[in-house]
Scaffold this active site. Structure first.
Site, PDB file in Angstrom:
ATOM      1  N   ARG A 130      -9.160   8.242   0.923  1.00  0.00           N
ATOM      2  CA  ARG A 130     -10.049   7.148   0.518  1.00  0.00           C
ATOM      3  C   ARG A 130     -11.007   6.774   1.649  1.00  0.00           C
ATOM      4  NH1 ARG A 130      -9.937   1.998   1.814  1.00  0.00           N
ATOM      5  NH2 ARG A 130      -7.979   2.361   2.907  1.00  0.00           N
ATOM      6  N   ARG A 131     -10.464   6.644   2.868  1.00  0.00           N
ATOM      7  CA  ARG A 131     -11.339   6.293   3.994  1.00  0.00           C
ATOM      8  C   ARG A 131     -12.327   7.405   4.274  1.00  0.00           C
ATOM      9  NH1 ARG A 131      -6.182   3.758   7.165  1.00  0.00           N
ATOM     10  NH2 ARG A 131      -6.343   1.674   6.267  1.00  0.00           N
ATOM     11  N   CYS A 133      -1.534   9.365  -3.524  1.00  0.00           N
ATOM     12  CA  CYS A 133      -2.526   9.319  -2.452  1.00  0.00           C
ATOM     13  C   CYS A 133      -3.420  10.558  -2.386  1.00  0.00           C
ATOM     14  CB  CYS A 133      -1.898   8.961  -1.119  1.00  0.00           C
ATOM     15  SG  CYS A 133      -0.751  10.171  -0.510  1.00  0.00           S
ATOM     16  N   LYS A 144       0.812  -1.224   0.000  1.00  0.00           N
ATOM     17  CA  LYS A 144       0.000   0.000   0.000  1.00  0.00           C
ATOM     18  C   LYS A 144       0.844   1.272   0.000  1.00  0.00           C
ATOM     19  CE  LYS A 144      -2.330   1.128   3.760  1.00  0.00           C
ATOM     20  NZ  LYS A 144      -3.445   1.233   4.745  1.00  0.00           N
ATOM     21  N   ASP A 145       2.037   1.199   0.556  1.00  0.00           N
ATOM     22  CA  ASP A 145       2.905   2.374   0.635  1.00  0.00           C
ATOM     23  C   ASP A 145       3.780   2.550  -0.598  1.00  0.00           C
ATOM     24  OD1 ASP A 145       1.873   2.784   3.157  1.00  0.00           O
ATOM     25  OD2 ASP A 145       3.497   1.734   4.169  1.00  0.00           O
ATOM     26  N   ARG A 202      -1.945   6.260  16.460  1.00  0.00           N
ATOM     27  CA  ARG A 202      -3.354   6.503  16.120  1.00  0.00           C
ATOM     28  C   ARG A 202      -4.277   5.899  17.179  1.00  0.00           C
ATOM     29  NH1 ARG A 202      -3.840   5.141   9.901  1.00  0.00           N
ATOM     30  NH2 ARG A 202      -1.789   4.199  10.082  1.00  0.00           N
ATOM     31  N   ARG A 220      -2.536  11.379  11.779  1.00  0.00           N
ATOM     32  CA  ARG A 220      -1.459  10.608  11.143  1.00  0.00           C
ATOM     33  C   ARG A 220      -0.634   9.925  12.215  1.00  0.00           C
ATOM     34  NH1 ARG A 220       3.060  12.535   7.807  1.00  0.00           N
ATOM     35  NH2 ARG A 220       3.553  10.328   8.052  1.00  0.00           N
TER      36      ARG A 220
HETATM   37  N1  LIG Z   1      -0.638   3.898   5.828  1.00  0.00           N
HETATM   38  C1  LIG Z   1       0.253   3.183   6.701  1.00  0.00           C
HETATM   39  C2  LIG Z   1       0.053   1.712   6.588  1.00  0.00           C
HETATM   40  N2  LIG Z   1       0.691   1.015   5.639  1.00  0.00           N
HETATM   41  C3  LIG Z   1       0.274  -0.297   5.756  1.00  0.00           C
HETATM   42  C4  LIG Z   1      -0.601  -0.404   6.811  1.00  0.00           C
HETATM   43  C5  LIG Z   1      -1.300  -1.607   7.269  1.00  0.00           C
HETATM   44  C6  LIG Z   1      -0.854  -2.911   6.735  1.00  0.00           C
HETATM   45  C7  LIG Z   1      -1.203  -3.164   5.308  1.00  0.00           C
HETATM   46  O1  LIG Z   1      -2.094  -2.545   4.710  1.00  0.00           O
HETATM   47  O2  LIG Z   1      -0.562  -4.053   4.737  1.00  0.00           O
HETATM   48  C8  LIG Z   1      -0.746   0.866   7.373  1.00  0.00           C
HETATM   49  C9  LIG Z   1      -1.564   1.217   8.538  1.00  0.00           C
HETATM   50  C10 LIG Z   1      -3.011   1.483   8.242  1.00  0.00           C
HETATM   51  O3  LIG Z   1      -3.381   1.904   7.146  1.00  0.00           O
HETATM   52  O4  LIG Z   1      -3.829   1.324   9.155  1.00  0.00           O
END
Ligand SMILES: NCc1[nH]cc(CCC(=O)O)c1CC(=O)O
Length: 308
Positions: free
Chosen positions: A129-130, A240, A81-82, A153, A147
């Site tokens: 997105r959320r 993003c 995701k990152d 969090r 953040r």
């Molecule tokens: N944005 C940060 C991030 N990057 C990956 C995860 C969670 C683990 C994943 O998605 O694999 C998170 C934390 C979240 O969004 O709560």
């Protein structure tokens, strides 16, 4: 003795998931010495501004890619995701272990489900997105930007006058904190981020030896679904800034990918899905992207670009 050096971010979650990979590799290759190299990234250091303001999600991986290039590490483990839509030319994501739960979850202070939260309840999330999906589902909610890593969090939920926060299920599960989850957001309109719950193993493109090693811990169904989802991301040129998400699933020889694009305030949310043959995985994400673009995503993305 042969050594394998794995680069990771320093956060507890990053280290926990990198250890999962290290353990898998150690089991497959008992004669290697496996070393973790924890690297501080700009995304971890700057916590008082939104990711969009400091340059997007690539900030979680830049320093780690530098270490790869300088051969200080042999591979990098990231949350997929990152990883931005386009990976820089010198690098390649070559494998992905089995994906964890891909969905978002709600954690509320007093255990209320999303439908039970009071009118105007305050929900913490830093993700466009959320936010757009929450507001699309319940326009009365107040979304508060927060953040920080998962621990931070969760602290904010306790201390910042929030009624609930939204996090990724995968992160909580990997930390062993499933008991904090109030509700899985696995129903419409909630679609997770591209690659959520999956790990990306990134290497130097010309390093054939490490590619052979990592193929031993690749989970091909995961690799296929993330390929579809990233095809969708690439088609929409996603970073993003724009609220977008996708989730692909395999059934037999078929692959279905669902995706969404929304306005930041949730007032418009475009969502559709495409099913095709699994072997056509490379095309299916783009096909869904095109479909959404023709249904109004083009205007939404143009508007968001203009505002920035
Ligand atoms: N944005 C940060 C991030 N990057 C990956 C995860 C969670 C683990 C994943 O998605 O694999 C998170 C934390 C979240 O969004 O709560």
């Amino acid at each position: 003795m042969k050594e394998l050096v794995i680069g990771t971010r320093k956060s507890d979650l990053a280290v926990a998931q990198t250890k999962l990979v290290a353990n898998r590799l150690q089991a497959e290759f008992p004669d290697y010495k496996i070393i973790l190299n924890k690297i501080s990234t700009k995304g971890d250091r700057i916590l008082d501004r939104s990711l969009v303001d400091i340059g997007g999600k690539g900030l979680f991986i830049k320093e780690i890619e530098v270490a790869l290039l300088q051969e200080e590490i042999d591979l990098a483990v990231h949350s997929l995701k990152d990883v931005p839509g386009a990976v820089t030319d010198q690098f390649e994501i070559v494998a992905s272990p089995k994906r964890a739960n891909p969905y978002d979850v709600l954690i509320s202070n007093e255990g209320q489900l999303l439908d039970q939260l009071a009118q105007g309840a305050r929900i913490g999330t830093g993700s466009a997105r959320r936010k757009s999906q929450l507001l699309n589902y319940r326009p009365d909610l107040e979304v508060v930007a927060i953040r920080g890593n998962i621990n931070t969090r969760l602290d904010k939920l306790a201390n910042q006058d929030l009624d609930a926060i939204v996090l990724a299920a995968a992160g909580l599960e990997r930390m062993g904190w499933e008991d904090k989850i109030t509700q899985y957001l696995d129903f419409p309109p909630f679609i997770p981020a591209v690659g959520q719950g999956a790990l990306a193993l990134e290497v130097r493109k010309d390093d054939q030896q490490i590619k052979r090693i990592l193929s031993a811990i690749n989970h091909q169904p995961t690799y296929d679904v993330i390929t579809a989802e990233r095809g969708f991301l690439a088609c929409l040129d996603g970073d993003c800034k724009a609220p977008l998400g996708a989730l692909a699933q395999i059934r037999g020889d078929k692959l279905t990918i669902a995706g969404m694009v929304a306005k930041l305030d949730g007032s418009r949310l475009i969502k559709d899905q495409v099913t095709g043959l699994r072997k056509d995985v490379a095309k299916l994400g783009a096909k869904l992207g095109e479909k959404l673009l023709n249904q109004g995503a083009k205007e939404i993305l143009a508007e968001i670009k203009e505002e920035n």
